[in-house]
Motif scaffolding. Sequence first.
Motif, short mmCIF file in Angstrom:
data_model
loop_
_atom_site.label_atom_id
_atom_site.label_comp_id
_atom_site.label_asym_id
_atom_site.label_seq_id
_atom_site.Cartn_x
_atom_site.Cartn_y
_atom_site.Cartn_z
N GLU A 306 0.85 -1.19 0.00
CA GLU A 306 0.00 0.00 0.00
C GLU A 306 0.89 1.24 0.00
N ILE A 307 0.58 2.18 -0.90
CA ILE A 307 1.36 3.42 -0.97
C ILE A 307 1.06 4.26 0.29
N GLU A 308 2.09 4.75 0.92
CA GLU A 308 1.87 5.50 2.15
C GLU A 308 2.21 6.99 2.00
N VAL A 309 3.39 7.25 1.41
CA VAL A 309 3.83 8.65 1.28
C VAL A 309 4.23 8.91 -0.17
N VAL A 310 3.87 10.07 -0.68
CA VAL A 310 4.24 10.42 -2.06
C VAL A 310 4.85 11.82 -2.08
N GLU A 311 5.95 11.94 -2.78
CA GLU A 311 6.61 13.25 -2.92
C GLU A 311 6.78 13.54 -4.40
N TYR A 312 6.42 14.73 -4.82
CA TYR A 312 6.59 15.07 -6.23
C TYR A 312 8.02 15.48 -6.49
N GLN A 313 8.63 14.88 -7.48
CA GLN A 313 10.02 15.25 -7.82
C GLN A 313 10.11 15.37 -9.33
N GLY A 314 9.67 16.50 -9.85
CA GLY A 314 9.71 16.71 -11.30
C GLY A 314 8.79 15.74 -12.01
N GLU A 316 8.92 12.57 -12.02
CA GLU A 316 8.71 11.32 -11.29
C GLU A 316 8.17 11.59 -9.89
N LEU A 317 7.67 10.50 -9.30
CA LEU A 317 7.27 10.57 -7.90
C LEU A 317 8.23 9.71 -7.10
N ALA A 318 8.59 10.21 -5.93
CA ALA A 318 9.30 9.37 -4.97
C ALA A 318 8.24 8.93 -3.97
N ALA A 319 8.12 7.64 -3.74
CA ALA A 319 7.05 7.18 -2.84
C ALA A 319 7.56 6.13 -1.87
N VAL A 337 0.65 7.56 -8.56
CA VAL A 337 0.13 6.86 -7.38
C VAL A 337 -0.20 7.88 -6.29
N ALA A 338 -1.08 7.48 -5.37
CA ALA A 338 -1.48 8.37 -4.27
C ALA A 338 -1.52 7.56 -2.98
N PRO A 339 -1.37 8.23 -1.85
CA PRO A 339 -1.42 7.51 -0.57
C PRO A 339 -2.73 6.72 -0.46
N GLY A 340 -2.62 5.48 0.03
CA GLY A 340 -3.80 4.62 0.17
C GLY A 340 -3.98 3.67 -1.01
#
Length: 379
Positions: A306-314, A316-319, A337-340
């Motif tokens: 399950e995705i928990e944390v998402v950070e936008y980095q240009g 791409e996403l760091a998750a 992707v998004a948390p949850g």
Amino acid sequence: MTTGTKAFSELRLEGVSRRFGGHDALRDLDLTIEAGEFVALLGPSGCGKSTALNCLAGLLPLTGGSIWQDERRIDTLPPERRGFGMVFQNYALFPHMSVRANVAFGLRMRRLPKDEIRRRTEEAIRLVRLEEHAGKLPGQLSGGQQQRVAIARAVVLEPSLVLMDEPLSNLDAKLRLEMRTEIRRLHQSLGLTTVYVTHDQEEALSLADRLVVLRAGRVQQIGPPQELHTRPANWHVADFMGYRNLWSMRVQAAVDDTVAVERDGFRLVGDPVGPVAPGSEVIAAVRPEDVRVDQAGATTNAVPAEIEVVEYQGRELAAEAVTATGVRVHLRTDRRVAPGDRVTLSMDPQRLLVFPGDSAPAAGPAAGAALLEEPGLVG
Ligand code: ATP
């Protein structure tokens, strides 16, 4: 300025060691640097990088070993007789002297003829692209420009070796990138031999022909960037090279170049680096960019999470995702992707490296269950 001057064909460090009281800041460093090479010393804070550089510069006497320029022993010479140029993070410019006077200073100390001083100074200023600022004082320049002055001041002396200790660490991110290119350009166009200290693996990977990774005063691995990137010698180097996922696991089976590992129902198949006997404790390592999300047809190393944390980095996403058995996975993806979100992660077994749990040559923290949380490198 003379370019491509080769005052030596190789510089050899043989068993170079430096103790402070009972503490080994640097132990048994063996390294041969070819003329024209760009070598980066890389490692976490306190690993002995600056100690190694200062031993080379002659600012610190060795407590063991020797340093040779071809057949000439140089570790017994004072710094000024080694003929090396030095660039440090705190530029160390003379604040009351113009850029031109700062660059000319070393040549004046050598009592060279006036017109030679003038010619070489102007050329060094041109090389670092500071012609328009030559009459200014250091305080009237930006950090990047000041660092260029420091570089010009070192290269104007046509040193046989340039030593740089974290020269970009005081600059902002954009300037760091610009100066990186500048340093590489100067290294190439002047045919310099450069030893460069940094704790920034990206900087080292992009600049150097060869990297020397240190930890707790000992060499962990020496090799070209590509090799350290794809085949770190142990999990400490892997950690430093961006393998953010390091999981402490146990070997279930090992056949030729494949190893199956497990911990509390979390099962993976990977590529062993070093001896990994069934039943032994190992560290499985994978980079965030090698973790795939919901890839069609992925069956090997496919793990629900399950995705928990998402950070936008240009682009791409760091998750961060967490598996059903509670293992935290760092990943990079271009999927939105998004948390949850419930996803299936997968990893190519060839990109999942499995290291013996005690694969570090230096004594260090045991690779234990704590690694399942957040392994941090200690120097
Ligand atoms: P950083 O990136 O933080 O500059 P480094 O890798 O360059 O770290 P060094 O400065 O070489 O590390 O230090 C290596 C070890 O030697 C550290 O444990 C440090 O505390 C110790 N050390 C360095 N200089 C001295 C000194 N003059 N006296 C005592 N210990 C020292």
